[in-house]
Design a protein around this motif. Sequence first.
Motif, PDB file in Angstrom:
ATOM      1  N   TYR A  35      -0.915  20.460 -13.149  1.00 28.01           N
ATOM      2  CA  TYR A  35      -0.209  19.494 -12.310  1.00 28.01           C
ATOM      3  C   TYR A  35      -0.338  19.766 -10.815  1.00 28.01           C
ATOM      4  O   TYR A  35      -0.033  18.905 -10.004  1.00 28.01           O
ATOM      5  CB  TYR A  35       1.267  19.447 -12.697  1.00 28.01           C
ATOM      6  CG  TYR A  35       1.535  18.572 -13.894  1.00 28.01           C
ATOM      7  CD1 TYR A  35       1.776  17.215 -13.751  1.00 28.01           C
ATOM      8  CD2 TYR A  35       1.523  19.101 -15.182  1.00 28.01           C
ATOM      9  CE1 TYR A  35       2.004  16.402 -14.858  1.00 28.01           C
ATOM     10  CE2 TYR A  35       1.748  18.300 -16.293  1.00 28.01           C
ATOM     11  CZ  TYR A  35       1.988  16.955 -16.118  1.00 28.01           C
ATOM     12  OH  TYR A  35       2.206  16.156 -17.207  1.00 28.01           O
ATOM     13  N   VAL A  36      -0.773  20.948 -10.432  1.00 33.15           N
ATOM     14  CA  VAL A  36      -0.857  21.262  -9.008  1.00 33.15           C
ATOM     15  C   VAL A  36      -2.073  20.600  -8.349  1.00 33.15           C
ATOM     16  O   VAL A  36      -2.134  20.448  -7.137  1.00 33.15           O
ATOM     17  CB  VAL A  36      -0.905  22.795  -8.796  1.00 33.15           C
ATOM     18  CG1 VAL A  36      -2.283  23.346  -9.167  1.00 33.15           C
ATOM     19  CG2 VAL A  36      -0.525  23.154  -7.365  1.00 33.15           C
ATOM     20  N   LYS A  37      -3.044  20.152  -9.140  1.00 31.06           N
ATOM     21  CA  LYS A  37      -4.262  19.540  -8.614  1.00 31.06           C
ATOM     22  C   LYS A  37      -4.000  18.071  -8.274  1.00 31.06           C
ATOM     23  O   LYS A  37      -4.128  17.185  -9.105  1.00 31.06           O
ATOM     24  CB  LYS A  37      -5.395  19.640  -9.635  1.00 31.06           C
ATOM     25  CG  LYS A  37      -5.649  21.057 -10.133  1.00 31.06           C
ATOM     26  CD  LYS A  37      -6.568  21.043 -11.343  1.00 31.06           C
ATOM     27  CE  LYS A  37      -6.703  22.416 -11.960  1.00 31.06           C
ATOM     28  NZ  LYS A  37      -7.496  22.388 -13.205  1.00 31.06           N
ATOM     29  N   LYS A  38      -3.623  17.808  -7.042  1.00 31.92           N
ATOM     30  CA  LYS A  38      -3.263  16.450  -6.640  1.00 31.92           C
ATOM     31  C   LYS A  38      -4.464  15.521  -6.581  1.00 31.92           C
ATOM     32  O   LYS A  38      -4.340  14.311  -6.765  1.00 31.92           O
ATOM     33  CB  LYS A  38      -2.585  16.482  -5.261  1.00 31.92           C
ATOM     34  CG  LYS A  38      -1.306  17.281  -5.210  1.00 31.92           C
ATOM     35  CD  LYS A  38      -0.233  16.681  -6.115  1.00 31.92           C
ATOM     36  CE  LYS A  38       0.258  15.352  -5.583  1.00 31.92           C
ATOM     37  NZ  LYS A  38       1.354  14.792  -6.399  1.00 31.92           N
ATOM     38  N   ASP A  39      -5.663  16.067  -6.310  1.00 30.27           N
ATOM     39  CA  ASP A  39      -6.848  15.233  -6.146  1.00 30.27           C
ATOM     40  C   ASP A  39      -7.467  14.835  -7.492  1.00 30.27           C
ATOM     41  O   ASP A  39      -8.348  13.983  -7.549  1.00 30.27           O
ATOM     42  CB  ASP A  39      -7.898  15.958  -5.302  1.00 30.27           C
ATOM     43  CG  ASP A  39      -8.304  17.300  -5.893  1.00 30.27           C
ATOM     44  OD1 ASP A  39      -7.488  17.878  -6.637  1.00 30.27           O
ATOM     45  OD2 ASP A  39      -9.412  17.762  -5.610  1.00 30.27           O
ATOM     46  N   ASP A  40      -7.018  15.432  -8.575  1.00 31.19           N
ATOM     47  CA  ASP A  40      -7.576  15.114  -9.891  1.00 31.19           C
ATOM     48  C   ASP A  40      -6.436  15.007 -10.900  1.00 31.19           C
ATOM     49  O   ASP A  40      -5.901  16.015 -11.361  1.00 31.19           O
ATOM     50  CB  ASP A  40      -8.560  16.203 -10.322  1.00 31.19           C
ATOM     51  CG  ASP A  40      -9.249  15.855 -11.640  1.00 31.19           C
ATOM     52  OD1 ASP A  40      -9.010  14.757 -12.162  1.00 31.19           O
ATOM     53  OD2 ASP A  40     -10.025  16.691 -12.137  1.00 31.19           O
ATOM     54  N   PRO A  41      -6.056  13.785 -11.269  1.00 30.84           N
ATOM     55  CA  PRO A  41      -4.922  13.608 -12.179  1.00 30.84           C
ATOM     56  C   PRO A  41      -5.264  13.829 -13.651  1.00 30.84           C
ATOM     57  O   PRO A  41      -4.421  13.596 -14.514  1.00 30.84           O
ATOM     58  CB  PRO A  41      -4.526  12.150 -11.939  1.00 30.84           C
ATOM     59  CG  PRO A  41      -5.823  11.476 -11.622  1.00 30.84           C
ATOM     60  CD  PRO A  41      -6.625  12.494 -10.829  1.00 30.84           C
ATOM     61  N   LYS A  74       3.551  11.530 -16.344  1.00 28.61           N
ATOM     62  CA  LYS A  74       4.477  11.756 -15.246  1.00 28.61           C
ATOM     63  C   LYS A  74       5.595  12.684 -15.701  1.00 28.61           C
ATOM     64  O   LYS A  74       6.198  12.486 -16.755  1.00 28.61           O
ATOM     65  CB  LYS A  74       5.067  10.428 -14.771  1.00 28.61           C
ATOM     66  CG  LYS A  74       6.039  10.571 -13.601  1.00 28.61           C
ATOM     67  CD  LYS A  74       6.602   9.226 -13.196  1.00 28.61           C
ATOM     68  CE  LYS A  74       7.610   9.377 -12.056  1.00 28.61           C
ATOM     69  NZ  LYS A  74       8.193   8.070 -11.672  1.00 28.61           N
ATOM     70  N   MET A 127       7.982  20.635  -9.278  1.00 30.54           N
ATOM     71  CA  MET A 127       6.960  19.677  -8.868  1.00 30.54           C
ATOM     72  C   MET A 127       6.996  19.475  -7.361  1.00 30.54           C
ATOM     73  O   MET A 127       5.946  19.381  -6.706  1.00 30.54           O
ATOM     74  CB  MET A 127       7.159  18.345  -9.595  1.00 30.54           C
ATOM     75  CG  MET A 127       6.745  18.344 -11.060  1.00 30.54           C
ATOM     76  SD  MET A 127       4.968  18.557 -11.307  1.00 30.54           S
ATOM     77  CE  MET A 127       4.352  17.036 -10.576  1.00 30.54           C
ATOM     78  N   ASP A 187       3.977  20.244  -4.753  1.00 31.22           N
ATOM     79  CA  ASP A 187       3.469  19.181  -3.887  1.00 31.22           C
ATOM     80  C   ASP A 187       3.451  19.635  -2.422  1.00 31.22           C
ATOM     81  O   ASP A 187       2.510  19.336  -1.679  1.00 31.22           O
ATOM     82  CB  ASP A 187       4.333  17.927  -4.028  1.00 31.22           C
ATOM     83  CG  ASP A 187       4.117  17.233  -5.364  1.00 31.22           C
ATOM     84  OD1 ASP A 187       3.129  17.561  -6.044  1.00 31.22           O
ATOM     85  OD2 ASP A 187       4.947  16.374  -5.721  1.00 31.22           O
ATOM     86  N   GLY A 197       1.119  23.210  -2.424  1.00 28.72           N
ATOM     87  CA  GLY A 197      -0.228  23.117  -2.955  1.00 28.72           C
ATOM     88  C   GLY A 197      -0.645  24.295  -3.805  1.00 28.72           C
ATOM     89  O   GLY A 197      -1.838  24.587  -3.931  1.00 28.72           O
TER      90      GLY A 197
END
Length: 229
Positions: free
Chosen positions: A50-56, A119, A182, A186, A189
Amino acid sequence: MKRIIYFVLAILVCSVYMGCSENEIELYDQTPRINFYGSIHIRTLVDTDYVKKDDPYAIDSFTVMIQGDLLKENRDFCVKTTLNPDYQNPVDVILESKYTYTELDTVCQVYYYKINRPKVEAGRDVYGCFLEFDLSNPLHQFDKGLVEKNQIPLNVRWELKPSTWSDWSGYRYGSYSDEKYMFIMDVCGCVYKDLKNEDYDKVKQAYKEYIEAGNPPILGESGDEIVYE
Protein backbone atom coordinates in the motif's frame (compact mmCIF):
# COMPACT_ATOMS: atom_id res chain seq x y z
CA MET A 1 -15.48 -79.89 -13.60
CA LYS A 2 -11.95 -78.51 -13.39
CA ARG A 3 -12.12 -77.59 -17.07
CA ILE A 4 -15.30 -75.61 -16.44
CA ILE A 5 -13.67 -73.77 -13.53
CA TYR A 6 -10.58 -72.99 -15.64
CA PHE A 7 -12.81 -71.77 -18.46
CA VAL A 8 -14.76 -69.45 -16.13
CA LEU A 9 -11.53 -68.08 -14.64
CA ALA A 10 -10.17 -67.44 -18.13
CA ILE A 11 -13.30 -65.47 -18.99
CA LEU A 12 -12.97 -63.42 -15.77
CA VAL A 13 -9.31 -62.64 -16.46
CA CYS A 14 -10.13 -61.55 -20.00
CA SER A 15 -12.97 -59.37 -18.70
CA VAL A 16 -10.69 -57.70 -16.15
CA TYR A 17 -8.04 -57.14 -18.83
CA MET A 18 -10.56 -55.66 -21.24
CA GLY A 19 -11.94 -53.41 -18.49
CA CYS A 20 -8.46 -52.14 -17.63
CA SER A 21 -7.74 -51.52 -21.31
CA GLU A 22 -10.92 -49.50 -21.68
CA ASN A 23 -10.09 -47.47 -18.55
CA GLU A 24 -6.64 -46.74 -19.90
CA ILE A 25 -8.18 -45.43 -23.12
CA GLU A 26 -10.61 -43.24 -21.15
CA LEU A 27 -7.84 -41.89 -18.94
CA TYR A 28 -5.16 -41.10 -21.48
CA ASP A 29 -6.74 -40.92 -24.92
CA GLN A 30 -8.35 -37.48 -24.38
CA THR A 31 -7.96 -33.99 -25.75
CA PRO A 32 -5.68 -31.72 -23.65
CA ARG A 33 -7.41 -30.49 -20.50
CA ILE A 34 -6.39 -28.09 -17.74
CA ASN A 35 -7.36 -27.48 -14.10
CA PHE A 36 -6.64 -24.94 -11.38
CA TYR A 37 -4.33 -26.28 -8.67
CA GLY A 38 -5.74 -25.95 -5.14
CA SER A 39 -9.22 -25.33 -3.72
CA ILE A 40 -8.94 -21.62 -2.75
CA HIS A 41 -6.39 -18.84 -3.15
CA ILE A 42 -5.95 -16.25 -0.39
CA ARG A 43 -3.93 -13.09 -1.05
CA THR A 44 -3.10 -11.01 2.02
CA LEU A 45 -1.82 -7.51 1.21
CA VAL A 46 0.63 -5.85 3.63
CA ASP A 47 1.94 -2.33 4.21
CA THR A 48 4.59 -2.58 1.49
CA ASP A 49 1.77 -3.21 -1.02
CA TYR A 50 0.00 0.00 0.00
CA VAL A 51 2.93 2.40 0.37
CA LYS A 52 3.52 2.45 -3.42
CA LYS A 53 1.36 5.41 -4.43
CA ASP A 54 2.47 5.37 -8.08
CA ASP A 55 1.36 1.75 -8.62
CA PRO A 56 -2.03 0.70 -7.23
CA TYR A 57 -1.56 -2.92 -8.29
CA ALA A 58 -0.08 -5.87 -6.43
CA ILE A 59 1.39 -8.88 -8.22
CA ASP A 60 -0.19 -12.26 -7.54
CA SER A 61 -0.07 -15.72 -9.12
CA PHE A 62 -2.11 -18.85 -9.74
CA THR A 63 -1.06 -22.39 -10.63
CA VAL A 64 -2.60 -24.67 -13.26
CA MET A 65 -2.27 -28.41 -13.69
CA ILE A 66 -2.45 -30.51 -16.84
CA GLN A 67 -4.96 -33.37 -16.77
CA GLY A 68 -3.67 -36.59 -18.31
CA ASP A 69 -0.45 -36.93 -20.29
CA LEU A 70 2.23 -34.28 -20.59
CA LEU A 71 1.78 -31.87 -23.47
CA LYS A 72 3.82 -32.37 -26.62
CA GLU A 73 3.71 -28.69 -27.64
CA ASN A 74 2.95 -25.27 -26.18
CA ARG A 75 -0.75 -24.55 -25.78
CA ASP A 76 -2.66 -21.37 -24.86
CA PHE A 77 -5.45 -20.87 -22.35
CA CYS A 78 -7.55 -17.93 -21.13
CA VAL A 79 -8.75 -16.92 -17.67
CA LYS A 80 -11.52 -14.54 -16.63
CA THR A 81 -13.06 -13.35 -13.35
CA THR A 82 -16.63 -14.08 -12.32
CA LEU A 83 -18.65 -12.89 -9.33
CA ASN A 84 -18.51 -14.93 -6.14
CA PRO A 85 -21.72 -14.48 -4.10
CA ASP A 86 -19.85 -15.36 -0.91
CA TYR A 87 -18.21 -11.91 -0.95
CA GLN A 88 -19.86 -8.52 -0.82
CA ASN A 89 -17.09 -6.74 -2.70
CA PRO A 90 -15.61 -7.89 -6.05
CA VAL A 91 -11.90 -7.74 -6.84
CA ASP A 92 -10.47 -5.64 -9.66
CA VAL A 93 -8.09 -8.03 -11.45
CA ILE A 94 -5.90 -7.51 -14.52
CA LEU A 95 -5.32 -10.73 -16.45
CA GLU A 96 -3.36 -11.38 -19.63
CA SER A 97 -5.42 -11.83 -22.80
CA LYS A 98 -4.02 -15.37 -22.87
CA TYR A 99 -1.46 -17.51 -21.07
CA THR A 100 0.76 -20.20 -22.61
CA TYR A 101 1.61 -23.54 -21.06
CA THR A 102 5.29 -24.05 -21.88
CA GLU A 103 6.60 -26.41 -19.16
CA LEU A 104 6.23 -29.52 -21.29
CA ASP A 105 8.21 -31.74 -18.91
CA THR A 106 5.87 -31.25 -15.94
CA VAL A 107 2.16 -31.04 -15.12
CA CYS A 108 2.11 -27.73 -13.20
CA GLN A 109 3.02 -24.16 -14.13
CA VAL A 110 2.69 -20.81 -12.32
CA TYR A 111 1.25 -17.66 -13.94
CA TYR A 112 1.06 -14.03 -12.83
CA TYR A 113 -1.59 -11.33 -12.84
CA LYS A 114 -2.34 -8.06 -10.99
CA ILE A 115 -4.79 -7.14 -8.24
CA ASN A 116 -5.99 -3.57 -7.76
CA ARG A 117 -5.49 -2.95 -4.06
CA PRO A 118 -8.85 -2.64 -2.27
CA LYS A 119 -9.48 0.62 -0.47
CA VAL A 120 -8.53 0.41 3.20
CA GLU A 121 -11.56 1.43 5.24
CA ALA A 122 -13.10 0.80 8.63
CA GLY A 123 -15.50 -2.10 8.94
CA ARG A 124 -14.05 -3.77 5.86
CA ASP A 125 -15.51 -6.86 4.27
CA VAL A 126 -13.24 -9.38 2.64
CA TYR A 127 -13.01 -8.97 -1.12
CA GLY A 128 -13.34 -11.93 -3.44
CA CYS A 129 -14.24 -13.36 -6.84
CA PHE A 130 -13.62 -16.47 -8.93
CA LEU A 131 -10.76 -17.02 -11.35
CA GLU A 132 -12.25 -19.18 -14.09
CA PHE A 133 -11.07 -20.71 -17.36
CA ASP A 134 -12.66 -18.82 -20.24
CA LEU A 135 -13.80 -21.81 -22.28
CA SER A 136 -15.74 -19.69 -24.77
CA ASN A 137 -12.72 -17.58 -25.70
CA PRO A 138 -11.43 -18.56 -29.17
CA LEU A 139 -7.86 -18.25 -27.88
CA HIS A 140 -8.47 -20.98 -25.28
CA GLN A 141 -6.99 -24.27 -26.56
CA PHE A 142 -7.97 -26.70 -23.79
CA ASP A 143 -11.18 -28.64 -23.26
CA LYS A 144 -12.89 -28.47 -19.88
CA GLY A 145 -11.18 -30.51 -17.19
CA LEU A 146 -12.66 -31.42 -13.81
CA VAL A 147 -15.84 -29.46 -13.06
CA GLU A 148 -14.70 -28.61 -9.53
CA LYS A 149 -11.33 -27.36 -10.80
CA ASN A 150 -12.60 -25.14 -13.63
CA GLN A 151 -12.63 -22.15 -11.25
CA ILE A 152 -10.92 -21.22 -8.00
CA PRO A 153 -12.13 -18.74 -5.33
CA LEU A 154 -9.83 -15.73 -4.92
CA ASN A 155 -9.91 -14.16 -1.45
CA VAL A 156 -8.22 -10.76 -1.04
CA ARG A 157 -7.66 -9.13 2.35
CA TRP A 158 -5.14 -6.84 4.01
CA GLU A 159 -3.10 -6.99 7.20
CA LEU A 160 -1.23 -3.70 7.52
CA LYS A 161 -0.30 -3.50 11.19
CA PRO A 162 3.47 -3.87 11.65
CA SER A 163 4.50 -6.54 14.13
CA THR A 164 6.69 -3.96 15.91
CA TRP A 165 3.85 -1.47 16.51
CA SER A 166 2.53 -1.61 20.05
CA ASP A 167 1.12 0.97 22.47
CA TRP A 168 4.48 1.37 24.15
CA SER A 169 6.86 1.10 21.16
CA GLY A 170 4.76 3.39 18.97
CA TYR A 171 3.61 5.69 21.76
CA ARG A 172 4.31 8.86 19.77
CA TYR A 173 1.83 7.78 17.13
CA GLY A 174 -0.70 6.52 19.67
CA SER A 175 -2.86 3.42 19.38
CA TYR A 176 -2.91 1.65 16.04
CA SER A 177 -5.54 1.84 13.33
CA ASP A 178 -5.31 1.13 9.60
CA GLU A 179 -6.53 4.65 8.78
CA LYS A 180 -3.86 6.26 10.95
CA TYR A 181 -1.13 4.10 9.42
CA MET A 182 -2.30 4.85 5.87
CA PHE A 183 -2.03 8.58 6.59
CA ILE A 184 1.49 8.09 7.95
CA MET A 185 2.57 6.16 4.85
CA ASP A 186 0.99 8.78 2.56
CA VAL A 187 2.85 11.62 4.29
CA CYS A 188 6.23 9.94 4.75
CA GLY A 189 6.28 7.63 1.74
CA CYS A 190 7.63 4.69 3.72
CA VAL A 191 6.51 1.88 6.00
CA TYR A 192 6.71 1.92 9.79
CA LYS A 193 10.10 0.26 10.12
CA ASP A 194 11.69 2.97 7.94
CA LEU A 195 10.28 5.97 9.83
CA LYS A 196 12.77 8.45 11.25
CA ASN A 197 12.44 10.41 14.51
CA GLU A 198 11.74 13.65 12.66
CA ASP A 199 8.88 12.04 10.73
CA TYR A 200 6.59 12.27 13.76
CA ASP A 201 6.50 16.08 13.67
CA LYS A 202 5.98 15.93 9.91
CA VAL A 203 2.95 13.65 10.32
CA LYS A 204 1.47 15.68 13.16
CA GLN A 205 1.79 18.93 11.19
CA ALA A 206 0.41 17.32 8.04
CA TYR A 207 -2.70 16.16 9.89
CA LYS A 208 -3.17 19.61 11.44
CA GLU A 209 -3.04 21.18 7.96
CA TYR A 210 -5.37 18.48 6.62
CA ILE A 211 -8.05 19.41 9.16
CA GLU A 212 -7.52 23.17 8.74
CA ALA A 213 -8.09 22.74 5.00
CA GLY A 214 -11.66 21.67 5.77
CA ASN A 215 -11.23 17.95 5.26
CA PRO A 216 -13.34 15.58 7.38
CA PRO A 217 -11.59 13.99 10.37
CA ILE A 218 -10.02 10.59 9.73
CA LEU A 219 -11.72 8.01 11.90
CA GLY A 220 -10.05 4.99 13.40
CA GLU A 221 -11.47 1.50 13.70
CA SER A 222 -13.40 2.45 16.85
CA GLY A 223 -15.10 5.35 15.04
CA ASP A 224 -13.16 8.03 16.93
CA GLU A 225 -10.92 10.59 15.26
CA ILE A 226 -7.31 9.47 14.99
CA VAL A 227 -4.88 11.18 17.37
CA TYR A 228 -1.11 11.58 17.26
CA GLU A 229 0.03 11.81 20.90
